[in-house]
Design a protein around this motif. Structure first.
Motif, PDB file in Angstrom:
ATOM      1  N   ALA A  16      -3.543  22.314 -24.798  1.00  0.00           N
ATOM      2  CA  ALA A  16      -3.014  23.513 -23.503  1.00  0.00           C
ATOM      3  C   ALA A  16      -1.536  23.483 -23.848  1.00  0.00           C
ATOM      4  CB  ALA A  16      -3.164  22.604 -22.524  1.00  0.00           C
ATOM      5  N   VAL A  17      -1.198  24.684 -24.075  1.00  0.00           N
ATOM      6  CA  VAL A  17       0.312  25.023 -24.347  1.00  0.00           C
ATOM      7  C   VAL A  17       0.935  25.770 -23.266  1.00  0.00           C
ATOM      8  CG1 VAL A  17       1.841  25.900 -26.416  1.00  0.00           C
ATOM      9  CG2 VAL A  17      -0.551  25.125 -26.698  1.00  0.00           C
ATOM     10  N   PRO A  18       1.676  25.218 -22.403  1.00  0.00           N
ATOM     11  CA  PRO A  18       2.019  25.675 -21.129  1.00  0.00           C
ATOM     12  C   PRO A  18       3.285  26.836 -21.483  1.00  0.00           C
ATOM     13  CG  PRO A  18       2.930  23.721 -21.243  1.00  0.00           C
ATOM     14  CD  PRO A  18       1.860  23.603 -22.324  1.00  0.00           C
ATOM     15  N   GLY A  19       3.965  26.549 -22.408  1.00  0.00           N
ATOM     16  CA  GLY A  19       5.098  27.514 -22.856  1.00  0.00           C
ATOM     17  C   GLY A  19       4.679  28.652 -23.915  1.00  0.00           C
ATOM     18  N   GLY A  20       3.519  28.734 -24.068  1.00  0.00           N
ATOM     19  CA  GLY A  20       2.902  29.909 -25.166  1.00  0.00           C
ATOM     20  C   GLY A  20       2.989  29.215 -26.349  1.00  0.00           C
ATOM     21  N   PRO A  21       2.941  30.221 -27.352  1.00  0.00           N
ATOM     22  CA  PRO A  21       2.683  29.682 -28.969  1.00  0.00           C
ATOM     23  C   PRO A  21       3.888  29.102 -29.446  1.00  0.00           C
ATOM     24  CG  PRO A  21       3.019  32.163 -28.691  1.00  0.00           C
ATOM     25  CD  PRO A  21       3.038  31.645 -27.360  1.00  0.00           C
ATOM     26  N   VAL A  22       4.951  28.983 -28.819  1.00  0.00           N
ATOM     27  CA  VAL A  22       6.348  28.339 -29.501  1.00  0.00           C
ATOM     28  C   VAL A  22       6.580  27.076 -28.416  1.00  0.00           C
ATOM     29  CG1 VAL A  22       7.053  30.324 -30.471  1.00  0.00           C
ATOM     30  CG2 VAL A  22       8.037  29.743 -28.410  1.00  0.00           C
ATOM     31  N   GLU A  24       5.848  23.232 -26.153  1.00  0.00           N
ATOM     32  CA  GLU A  24       5.344  21.884 -26.331  1.00  0.00           C
ATOM     33  C   GLU A  24       3.931  22.155 -26.237  1.00  0.00           C
ATOM     34  OE1 GLU A  24       6.859  17.738 -25.067  1.00  0.00           O
ATOM     35  OE2 GLU A  24       5.908  18.778 -23.258  1.00  0.00           O
ATOM     36  N   ILE A  25       3.116  21.287 -27.221  1.00  0.00           N
ATOM     37  CA  ILE A  25       1.648  21.250 -27.015  1.00  0.00           C
ATOM     38  C   ILE A  25       1.231  19.904 -26.502  1.00  0.00           C
ATOM     39  CG2 ILE A  25      -0.198  21.383 -28.806  1.00  0.00           C
ATOM     40  CD1 ILE A  25       2.588  21.972 -30.570  1.00  0.00           C
ATOM     41  N   HIS A  26       0.252  20.310 -25.491  1.00  0.00           N
ATOM     42  CA  HIS A  26      -0.492  19.194 -25.022  1.00  0.00           C
ATOM     43  C   HIS A  26      -1.967  18.696 -25.806  1.00  0.00           C
ATOM     44  CE1 HIS A  26       2.055  18.436 -21.242  1.00  0.00           C
ATOM     45  NE2 HIS A  26       2.508  19.498 -21.819  1.00  0.00           N
ATOM     46  N   SER A  54       5.821  18.927 -30.356  1.00  0.00           N
ATOM     47  CA  SER A  54       6.337  20.044 -30.460  1.00  0.00           C
ATOM     48  C   SER A  54       5.876  20.676 -31.717  1.00  0.00           C
ATOM     49  CB  SER A  54       7.882  19.892 -30.462  1.00  0.00           C
ATOM     50  OG  SER A  54       8.428  19.036 -31.410  1.00  0.00           O
ATOM     51  N   ASP A  55       5.481  20.112 -32.637  1.00  0.00           N
ATOM     52  CA  ASP A  55       5.238  20.480 -34.199  1.00  0.00           C
ATOM     53  C   ASP A  55       3.663  20.430 -34.697  1.00  0.00           C
ATOM     54  OD1 ASP A  55       5.035  17.832 -34.836  1.00  0.00           O
ATOM     55  OD2 ASP A  55       7.022  17.878 -35.712  1.00  0.00           O
TER      56      ASP A  55
END
Length: 320
Positions: A16-22, A24-26, A54-55
């Motif tokens: 899940a990526v709440p901030g879009g494609p750039v 933080e990645i969950h 983040s990466d």
């Protein structure tokens, strides 16, 4: 390996990526204690974990994502693979697989948990079962949910088995639709049976002018007919292609997207991050043949002539 736990095997996962494609990645992942000894025992002891990055390479583990299952619930034996989507009101919904003690873990159902922030989850009463008009009742797992803006409804794709045809070739991608993520209508499969015993962990991604549907299968899932025409009994991730979300999706090539041509991995996922697409899977075997159980590094995922290609020549040092 991007994510490894000393105390637990890690396998199927979703993002899940709440901030879009750039942003933080969950990462949500299945885990079971290595103290079980035999990796095959992990399936009946699986829980869902949570980590952030983040990466796509450096992960901070947050432990178990869900509270303990309630005795008598549809997942009081184990929780299996799923996905996370954000509804139109901004609430996160995790659709995942549950198996229960009541059936000794033999029947699979799609269940749900919800969250306002991806951190604290509450189980809902949603429980979706296979419709025996088209499907065998036991296999019904690995939901992948997305919003179809053109049709104005949600679609769910699941690993399922047709209720007719030769047993070894009944693997299909099941299909459901919903106006609100609560009321689901089971529909015929979007991928026909005939090639494989199972098509696990589906995910739909854009692929040039059409759509790609990732799935995975093992070396023992291939039908005799498939092998007789020269297909290799690969173990890994493959892809179906289609023009519309309602299908049909078809298998166009025998060689897997990520099988014997790459590292020993399973249940691959695609994710957009840093302006491009990446492919990750979980690491299955090391060079000695021992079970690993960890998340792989990310590999570049390309679209070439409207088809997916994974670049295994290198993994990204930093996916930014």
């Amino acid at each position: 390996m991007a994510f490894f736990r000393e105390d637990a095997w890690v396998w199927d996962f979703w993002f899940a990526v709440p901030g879009g494609p750039v942003g933080e990645i969950h990462l949500f992942y299945l885990f079971a204690p290595r103290s079980l000894g035999d990796p095959e025992l992990r399936h009946q002891n699986a829980r869902i974990g949570h980590a952030v990055s983040s990466d796509l390479r450096s992960w901070r583990d947050l432990g178990a994502a869900l509270p303990p299952a309630v005795a008598g619930g549809p997942d009081d034996r184990a929780s299996w693979t799923g996905c996370v989507v954000r509804d139109h009101d901004g609430r996160w919904r995790m659709f995942h697989t549950g198996i229960s003690e009541a059936e000794d873990g033999t029947v699979q159902r799609v269940i749900e948990a919800t969250s306002g922030d991806l951190m604290t989850w509450e189980r809902s009463d949603l429980c979706v079962e296979a419709d025996e008009r088209w499907y065998e009742p036991q296999d019904w797992r690995d939901p992948w949910v997305l919003w179809d803006a053109e049709a104005g409804l949600w679609r769910m794709y699941v690993c399922a088995r047709s209720n007719h045809g030769p047993l070894q070739g009944r693997g299909v991608i099941g299909h459901l639709t919903s106006p609100d993520l609560r009321s689901w209508t089971v529909r015929p499969p979007v991928a026909a049976p005939g090639e494989l015993r199972q098509l696990e962990v589906p995910q739909i991604v854009p692929c040039g002018s059409r759509l790609a549907l990732l799935f995975c299968a093992s070396d023992v899932d291939h039908t005799p007919e498939r092998l007789s025409r020269g297909a290799r009994p690969e173990y890994g991730t493959h892809v179906l292609y289609g023009d519309r979300l309602e299908g049909p999706f078809v298998l166009e090539a025998d060689d897997f997207l990520s099988g014997d041509n790459g590292p020993s991995m399973y249940a691959g996922r695609a994710i957009e991050h840093g302006g491009r697409w990446w492919f990750l899977a979980w690491s299955r075997l090391d060079d000695s043949g021992a079970f690993v159980g960890a998340l792989s590094d990310p590999f570049p995922l390309h679209v070439v002539d409207d088809s997916l290609v994974v670049d295994f020549s290198h993994s990204a040092d930093l996916c930014t």
